[in-house]
Design an enzyme around this catalytic site. Sequence first.
Site, PDB file in Angstrom:
ATOM      1  N   CYS A 134      28.078  -4.136  33.979  1.00  0.00           N
ATOM      2  CA  CYS A 134      28.016  -3.964  32.530  1.00  0.00           C
ATOM      3  C   CYS A 134      27.689  -5.296  31.876  1.00  0.00           C
ATOM      4  O   CYS A 134      27.631  -6.342  32.532  1.00  0.00           O
ATOM      5  CB  CYS A 134      29.330  -3.405  31.987  1.00  0.00           C
ATOM      6  SG  CYS A 134      30.713  -4.552  32.178  1.00  0.00           S
ATOM      7  N   CYS A 192      11.369  -6.999  80.241  1.00  0.00           N
ATOM      8  CA  CYS A 192      11.820  -5.618  80.076  1.00  0.00           C
ATOM      9  C   CYS A 192      12.574  -5.469  78.763  1.00  0.00           C
ATOM     10  O   CYS A 192      12.808  -6.444  78.043  1.00  0.00           O
ATOM     11  CB  CYS A 192      12.694  -5.176  81.247  1.00  0.00           C
ATOM     12  SG  CYS A 192      14.328  -5.942  81.249  1.00  0.00           S
ATOM     13  N   ASP A 213      -0.199  12.036  41.343  1.00  0.00           N
ATOM     14  CA  ASP A 213      -0.517  11.684  39.975  1.00  0.00           C
ATOM     15  C   ASP A 213      -1.932  12.209  39.700  1.00  0.00           C
ATOM     16  O   ASP A 213      -2.772  12.205  40.596  1.00  0.00           O
ATOM     17  CB  ASP A 213      -0.468  10.164  39.801  1.00  0.00           C
ATOM     18  CG  ASP A 213      -0.792   9.747  38.388  1.00  0.00           C
ATOM     19  OD1 ASP A 213      -0.143  10.258  37.469  1.00  0.00           O
ATOM     20  OD2 ASP A 213      -1.706   8.925  38.204  1.00  0.00           O
ATOM     21  N   CYS A 259      15.585  -7.672  78.107  1.00  0.00           N
ATOM     22  CA  CYS A 259      15.251  -9.035  77.679  1.00  0.00           C
ATOM     23  C   CYS A 259      15.108  -9.080  76.162  1.00  0.00           C
ATOM     24  O   CYS A 259      15.617  -9.994  75.493  1.00  0.00           O
ATOM     25  CB  CYS A 259      13.937  -9.501  78.305  1.00  0.00           C
ATOM     26  SG  CYS A 259      13.897  -9.487  80.098  1.00  0.00           S
ATOM     27  N   ASP A 294       2.077   3.395  38.798  1.00  0.00           N
ATOM     28  CA  ASP A 294       3.072   4.333  39.319  1.00  0.00           C
ATOM     29  C   ASP A 294       4.110   3.661  40.210  1.00  0.00           C
ATOM     30  O   ASP A 294       4.824   4.334  40.939  1.00  0.00           O
ATOM     31  CB  ASP A 294       2.371   5.438  40.127  1.00  0.00           C
ATOM     32  CG  ASP A 294       1.370   6.207  39.298  1.00  0.00           C
ATOM     33  OD1 ASP A 294       1.726   6.587  38.171  1.00  0.00           O
ATOM     34  OD2 ASP A 294       0.248   6.414  39.761  1.00  0.00           O
ATOM     35  N   ASP A 323      -1.576   5.264  41.957  1.00  0.00           N
ATOM     36  CA  ASP A 323      -2.506   4.137  42.053  1.00  0.00           C
ATOM     37  C   ASP A 323      -1.840   2.852  42.525  1.00  0.00           C
ATOM     38  O   ASP A 323      -2.505   1.848  42.715  1.00  0.00           O
ATOM     39  CB  ASP A 323      -3.220   3.908  40.712  1.00  0.00           C
ATOM     40  CG  ASP A 323      -2.260   3.560  39.581  1.00  0.00           C
ATOM     41  OD1 ASP A 323      -1.104   3.210  39.877  1.00  0.00           O
ATOM     42  OD2 ASP A 323      -2.674   3.632  38.412  1.00  0.00           O
ATOM     43  N   CYS A 342      30.057  -8.222  32.413  1.00  0.00           N
ATOM     44  CA  CYS A 342      29.859  -8.981  33.653  1.00  0.00           C
ATOM     45  C   CYS A 342      28.877 -10.126  33.405  1.00  0.00           C
ATOM     46  O   CYS A 342      29.088 -11.270  33.824  1.00  0.00           O
ATOM     47  CB  CYS A 342      29.315  -8.082  34.756  1.00  0.00           C
ATOM     48  SG  CYS A 342      30.335  -6.667  35.164  1.00  0.00           S
TER      49      CYS A 342
END
Length: 828
Positions: A13, A83, A515, A86, A718, A714, A16
């Site tokens: 808030c 492997c 969109d 490792c 967006d 795009d 804060c």
Amino acid sequence: MEQKTLEIEGMTCAACARRIEQVLQNSPGVKDARVNFASKKAYVQFDPEVTDEEALRKAVESSGYSVRAHEITLIMGVEGMTCAACARRVESAIARVSGVTGATVNLATERAHIRYVPEQFDMGELLSAVDGTGYRLFDVDEEEDAGVLQATELKELSAARRRVLLAWGFAAPVAAWMLIGMVLGRGHGHGWPNAFLFNLAMVVLSIPVLFVAGAPTLRTAYKAVSHGSANMDVLIAMGTLVAFSTGIGTFFAPIENYAGVSAMIMAFHLTGRYIEARAKGRASEAIRKLVQLEAKTARILRGGREVEVPVRALVVGDIMIVRPGEKIPTDGIVVEGESQVDESMATGESMPVTKRSGSEVIGATVNQQGLLKIRATKVGKDTFLSQVIKLVEECQGTRVPIQEFADRVTGVFVPAVLIVAALTFISWIALPGVMGRAASIAQLFLPWVNAGLSPLTLAILATVAVLVIACPCALGLATPTAIMVGSGIGAENGILFRSGGAIQTMRDVDVIVFDKTGTLTRGKPGLTDVVPLGDTEADWLLSVAASVERGSEHPLGRAIVEAAENKNLELVKMDAFEAITGRGVRGHLPDGEVLVGSKRLLAERGVDVSGAESYLDKLESEGKTAVCVSLAGRLLGVLAIADTLKDDAWAAISELKSMGLDVAMITGDNRRTAQAIASQLGISHVLAEVLPDQKVGEIQRLQAQGLRVAMVGDGINDAPALTQANVGIAIGTGTDVAIEAADITLVRGDLAAVVTAVRLSRATVAKIRQNLFWAFFYNTVAIPLAILGLLHPVIAELAMATSSISVVTNANLLKKAKIKPQWVKAKA
């Protein structure tokens, strides 16, 4: 004074923010502090001789909040891994380093992706931590590294091939000798031509296989054990050395000689590693291909002269000269010339693209016809290709959620196998009757099983088989190789995945929200209908309108002129042009006054528009803007302009629906226009009259229904909605596309790429699941068989090598997946 911006975490808030502000303002050396609750940022002005950022951070933390650390991602090469165990070992060591917030180590690419907070991080500590585990980190510069890395890989492959040939040079006679024994009968051939010569030959022939060809494996195993860890090479080393020791033991105790078996195990192991390395090379070739695409030199104009310079010497603003057949050295804008450019390496589009003055071009694409002069706009790490390479690398360094369980298993796999092997040996010694029951039955139809051997020999055989058949590599390679291949295929087709998680999530989406403007449509007005009235010809109607609109700057007017130019219509010279705000334009042609605009404009000027009423209503109901055209007081006809759909929009939407996906459209347009566009595409779910800042809420509403949502936009306007969606897909054109904006970036503007992305994600996740199933199934079945003594150690090693090879090969088969829609293939 210096100014710093701190990102604050924990504020709920305005109170804060005020609390933090007061604490900062009361701190020594701080001249001013402002905390913005909305942006969650603190702007602090301070004296650097009195305080610093670390002191400011502590002040914020003393008030009960925290400062978000700015993380940096570092990619480094890892040397010495053989492997999956490792990779886990290196990852754990990196994660314990101060300041490191996350680390992933990819066995397939041999790269470590490390996220760290600069203020808390020490590079020396990182290098020491990894060195302490028996491995080594080294710097990676992709531009320099590509050629060096390929040369190194080829050198390593060549050395591996020589080791395989050396191993089989001695293991083949061993196999032939043992085969003679089998032909002559069990218990007979192992002493052919006599026991001493056979035992001596097995030991002598095995020495070069184990201790020369197999030396790197034994060294890696020793290094792992000396650093308190265990990996795949430890299992192989233990299995082969135990088997080899029986050869020496035969001269002092009545046991079978399996020194020859140790040679064959090592030979199969080295062969499997060689084939696996070649397959991994094919899986990781995507980045190598991308790096190799870059041009090496460029011709530029300096002081009026044409000079050739390395691409690295280019600077923004240089004028490059590119002749037909040459690569465009770096991203830029055409300043002179016209040509066709092959952009398939960047977009996946096979058709060349016309470039003329003002057109943007992508570095490494190929100029096909005319000579171009191009002004460099991006160089070095800022170029489109460099960004693509970076994104593909980052994707290959991430984990997929489906991989998490396999990673947990891999972390404890080798120690667990060592325990199982020890228990197997003890059980065969302590309970030979119980353990040998299955072998007694199996020997009737499995020629390599002999239940009549001594308990010690059977114990050794079963223990060696357990050690060499267990395979964490198949588990460790199952996901990374598929992600490597999938992300590489994506890059080749203009589809850039930000992370492996995006690949999996894309596969699971329920609904794709598009969109409208610029995504489903072209994003600019285009002429859609020409309706001549009376005896007016369509071309004449368009020519008259375009002749007047040529003087207009309005987008609708430009659409009319562009349509006429595309049809090569002759435009008549126009006089006394006038733009009438909000209504249209007027001008004079030799035949009289021309009006182009709304029916209200024409009616005010005395033109009868009643004959066009029905056409106007129909066109406007389709979401189009209709304009009337008159000449000398007579109505000539009606033109309709709209933001036209992309050519492949209908086909793409139909394809997505046929794949079981729901499709929705979101737009700020009024509902009537939105419904008109949606009906053309067969979209039933329309979210209309949605303002840009309301798109996030619409995505959240869909998610609240339990749907997993992909959003296609795009990437710029967006961005919040793309972030909110489970998968954000940014669609653009060439260098304009915002690569950083979304989980998936589509370089091309066409919608076929959305279909391709869905198909590719499904194919990639399918390969991951197949690989994980095979890896788990193999180990679940093979280890119990080895415990019961039903697998000869040589067969066990062959099966182990095959399991890793099959996983990598299966991932490479992803390249054959049919991911492009049929209509795209037909067009190509």
